[in-house]
Structures are given as C-alpha cells and as structure tokens.
Scaffold this active site. Structure first.
Site, short mmCIF file in Angstrom:
data_model
loop_
_atom_site.label_atom_id
_atom_site.label_comp_id
_atom_site.label_asym_id
_atom_site.label_seq_id
_atom_site.Cartn_x
_atom_site.Cartn_y
_atom_site.Cartn_z
N GLU A 183 15.40 4.11 12.93
CA GLU A 183 14.82 4.84 14.07
C GLU A 183 13.65 4.05 14.67
O GLU A 183 13.48 3.99 15.89
CB GLU A 183 14.37 6.24 13.63
CG GLU A 183 15.58 7.10 13.29
CD GLU A 183 15.24 8.54 12.94
OE1 GLU A 183 14.44 8.73 12.00
OE2 GLU A 183 15.76 9.45 13.61
N GLU B 11 20.89 9.97 5.97
CA GLU B 11 20.53 11.38 6.14
C GLU B 11 21.71 12.29 5.79
O GLU B 11 21.53 13.33 5.15
CB GLU B 11 20.10 11.65 7.60
CG GLU B 11 18.71 11.12 7.94
CD GLU B 11 18.71 9.67 8.41
OE1 GLU B 11 19.69 8.93 8.14
OE2 GLU B 11 17.71 9.27 9.03
C1 1HE Z 1 11.77 5.22 -1.93
C2 1HE Z 1 12.62 5.21 -0.82
C3 1HE Z 1 12.52 6.27 0.12
C4 1HE Z 1 13.05 3.48 -2.01
N1 1HE Z 1 11.60 7.23 -0.11
N2 1HE Z 1 10.88 6.21 -2.11
N3 1HE Z 1 16.21 6.77 3.00
C5 1HE Z 1 17.15 6.59 2.05
O1 1HE Z 1 17.87 7.49 1.67
C6 1HE Z 1 17.20 5.23 1.41
C7 1HE Z 1 16.81 5.32 -0.05
N4 1HE Z 1 16.58 4.00 -0.64
C8 1HE Z 1 17.60 3.20 -1.08
O2 1HE Z 1 18.77 3.46 -0.89
C9 1HE Z 1 17.19 1.95 -1.80
O3 1HE Z 1 15.86 2.09 -2.24
C10 1HE Z 1 17.28 0.67 -0.93
C11 1HE Z 1 18.74 0.31 -0.68
C12 1HE Z 1 16.55 0.80 0.39
C13 1HE Z 1 16.59 -0.50 -1.69
O4 1HE Z 1 17.14 -0.61 -3.00
P1 1HE Z 1 16.33 -1.42 -4.09
O5 1HE Z 1 17.23 -1.52 -5.31
O6 1HE Z 1 15.79 -2.68 -3.54
O7 1HE Z 1 15.03 -0.53 -4.47
P2 1HE Z 1 14.94 0.80 -5.37
O8 1HE Z 1 14.87 0.43 -6.81
O9 1HE Z 1 15.95 1.80 -4.97
O10 1HE Z 1 13.53 1.39 -4.91
C14 1HE Z 1 12.29 0.82 -5.33
C15 1HE Z 1 11.25 1.93 -5.29
O11 1HE Z 1 11.12 2.40 -3.94
C16 1HE Z 1 11.66 3.15 -6.12
O12 1HE Z 1 10.45 3.75 -6.60
P3 1HE Z 1 9.94 3.50 -8.11
O13 1HE Z 1 8.67 4.29 -8.19
O14 1HE Z 1 11.06 4.01 -8.98
O15 1HE Z 1 9.72 1.99 -8.22
C17 1HE Z 1 12.29 4.06 -5.09
O16 1HE Z 1 12.23 5.42 -5.47
C18 1HE Z 1 11.39 3.81 -3.90
N5 1HE Z 1 12.06 4.14 -2.65
N6 1HE Z 1 13.40 4.12 -0.91
C19 1HE Z 1 10.82 7.18 -1.20
N7 1HE Z 1 13.27 6.33 1.22
C20 1HE Z 1 12.11 10.81 10.55
S1 1HE Z 1 13.31 11.35 9.57
C21 1HE Z 1 14.09 9.99 8.83
C22 1HE Z 1 14.99 10.47 7.75
C23 1HE Z 1 15.33 9.37 6.79
O17 1HE Z 1 14.88 8.26 6.90
S2 1HE Z 1 16.40 9.79 5.55
C24 1HE Z 1 16.80 8.31 4.76
C25 1HE Z 1 15.89 8.01 3.62
#
Ligand code: 1HE
Length: 257
Positions: free
Chosen positions: A112, A132
């Site tokens: 976005e 989403e």
């Molecule tokens: C997060 C987030 C997040 C990572 N919010 N903490 N977005 C999503 O649904 C995407 C979710 N994220 C992923 O699918 C993956 O993290 C990635 C593909 C982007 C990257 O993977 P990777 O293996 O490099 O990293 P990871 O191990 O998944 O994440 C590392 C840390 O970042 C981990 O936290 P930790 O404390 O365990 O180290 C994750 O929890 C954290 N992390 N992504 C919170 N999104 C205005 S409305 C918009 C609506 C949306 O955007 S919905 C889509 C949300």
C-alpha cells in the site's frame, strides 16, 4: 519534527532519502512508523525536488504490524485505517514525486505504501502479496483504491482470494513496478530516476502528481477540460517558454539523449 528511530531521513542535494529502518521486524509498520511517514511527507524540506522511500534489511516491508491489531474495537479500527489514508495521501499528493525502491517482501501495507508512490523500482528479490485475505481482514491503507489502477481489479481480487504471490518479473509485466533491476542496485536506479525528476519543470511535476490522477478519476468531458486548462497553464510559464526556446534554438537535448 517527531520522527521515530525506525525511520531514517536524509537530504542529499535535491533528493530526500526516507528509509524504513525496522529490519528485525521485517519493516512491519506500527502506528509510530505510519505517523512518522505522515510527518516526513508533510514537511518536505526546502530545496527537495524528489523523494525516495526504501527499506533496510532483506525486505521492503512486511506490511501492517500485526501485533498492534489484536485489541482494537471498531471505532479504533476505523481511525487506524483513516490514519493510514491520511499518511499515504501526504505521500501521493505531497510536495514532490516519490520513487519507491522495493526488494524482498512488499506485502500488505508495504504494498500500500509502494502504491501511493509515483514510480516503483523493484529489485529481482521482490515479491508482492496481499496476505490480508489469509489473515481474515481487508486492506485498510488505500490498496482497494490505488492497486486496481495499477494492476486491475481482477488481479487484486485474485491476490486476496487465493493468496497469490507475484514475483518481481511478473510485477513489472502487470504494472506493479515500472523498473526491474538486479539485487542491490535498486537505490542506484532510484537516484538516477530522482535526478531526472528533479530536473523537470516544477509545473510538469505538479501536474503529474496533482492533476493527472484527478483527470483519471473524472468523466471524459471534465477530464478533457482539465487537460486543456493544465496544458495552457503549463505552456505559459516562463520556465516552459525558456525550455521551448532552448529546443528551437538547438540548445536542448533531443528525445533519448
Ligand atoms: C512481524 C510481521 C508483521 C514479520 N507484523 N511482526 N503482513 C503479513 O501478513 C506478513 C507477515 N510476515 C511474513 O510473512 C514474513 O515475516 C515475511 C515473509 C515478510 C518475512 O519472513 P522472514 O522469514 O524473513 O521473517 P520472520 O521470521 O517471519 O519474521 C521476523 C520477525 O518479524 C518475527 O518476530 P520475532 O519477534 O519472532 O523475531 C515476526 O513475527 C516479525 N514480523 N512480519 C508483526 N507483519 C493498513 S492495513 C494493512 C494490512 C496488512 O498489511 S495485513 C498483512 C500483514
């Protein structure tokens, strides 16, 4: 200015570099970050003619920080979405054109943010998605308005219904990015484009940012009238007159030079 540590802002000559700097959370966007983006793009410093937004670490942005979603009631949810809208309006309809340089995950709210920019440069590592649908929510940062204009409603619907991930190569074909470059060279390309943008007449950049989107949203008759008004205003500026004279007297670059 209240800019969080997770956002790094640096001016070099006519270009403002805005880096999302929260790699440990894959540049997930919390409230502080989106408010920081609003502040930066509401206060573009004097002398800046183009901005570049990019991300630190392996990803551009993992989208909304999902840890902040848990305990919102309905009114808080609405205010949150409207906060994103406000911030990204400042990006799209601010003072200067914005180039997004994306790599790795450009998903959800990250997509976005990129969609609110005027040009997108993608590195080979980029992948786009709208998770989403899988998270049981809807887009809230303007994607339903901006993305169909880039890729069409059917592609956006597919991305959300099926969780389809679009690769960097597909992305440039469907209009998500305008440039596809090798890993690590996105910023260099962004700077090259920003310099070209900065050398344009101010009125041309203004028209492209503020008038063209309104023409696209208008009916044909209103759109054509707006175009005529804009064409007349822009060609009568001293800057345009000078540039036209330069061409006619052999001083300006030819197309492609
Ligand atoms: C997060 C987030 C997040 C990572 N919010 N903490 N977005 C999503 O649904 C995407 C979710 N994220 C992923 O699918 C993956 O993290 C990635 C593909 C982007 C990257 O993977 P990777 O293996 O490099 O990293 P990871 O191990 O998944 O994440 C590392 C840390 O970042 C981990 O936290 P930790 O404390 O365990 O180290 C994750 O929890 C954290 N992390 N992504 C919170 N999104 C205005 S409305 C918009 C609506 C949306 O955007 S919905 C889509 C949300």
């Amino acid at each position: 200015m209240n800019i969080p540590q997770s956002l790094t802002v640096e001016q070099k000559d006519e270009i403002l570099f805005v880096k999302i700097n929260r790699p440990e959370k894959r540049n997930a966007i919390n409230d502080e970050l989106i408010l920081g983006i609003e502040t930066v793009f509401s206060n573009i410093p004097e002398g800046v003619k183009c901005a570049i937004i990019y991300g630190e670490g392996k990803h551009f942005s993992a989208g909304l920080d999902l840890s902040e979603l848990k305990e919102r009631d309905i009114v808080e949810g609405l205010n949150h979405s409207r906060m994103w809208h406000r911030a990204l309006e400042k990006v799209q309809f601010g003072k200067v054109p914005v180039v997004a340089v994306v790599h790795g995950a450009c998903v959800g709210g990250g997509l976005e943010i990129a969609s609110a920019c005027h040009i997108r440069v993608a590195e080979q590592t980029t992948f786009y998605a709208l998770p989403e649908g899988q998270r049981g929510i809807f887009v809230g940062g303007g994607a339903s308005v901006r993305l169909p204009k880039l890729i069409g409603m059917a592609r956006m619907t597919d991305m959300m219904l099926t969780g389809r991930v679009i690769t960097a190569e597909e992305g440039v074909l469907v209009g998500l990015s305008q440039y596809l470059v090798s890993e690590g060279s996105g910023l260099e390309k962004g700077v090259e484009l920003a310099k070209k943008i900065a050398s344009n007449a101010g009125m041309t950049n203004y028209a492209l940012m503020h008038v063209l989107p309104r023409i696209v949203d208008s009916g044909q008759s209103e759109g054509l009238m707006l175009e005529s008004l804009m064409a007349t205003i822009s060609s009568s500026t001293p800057e345009a007159q000078g540039r036209l004279r330069d061409f006619l007297e052999g001083r300006a670059k030819k197309v492609g030079e």
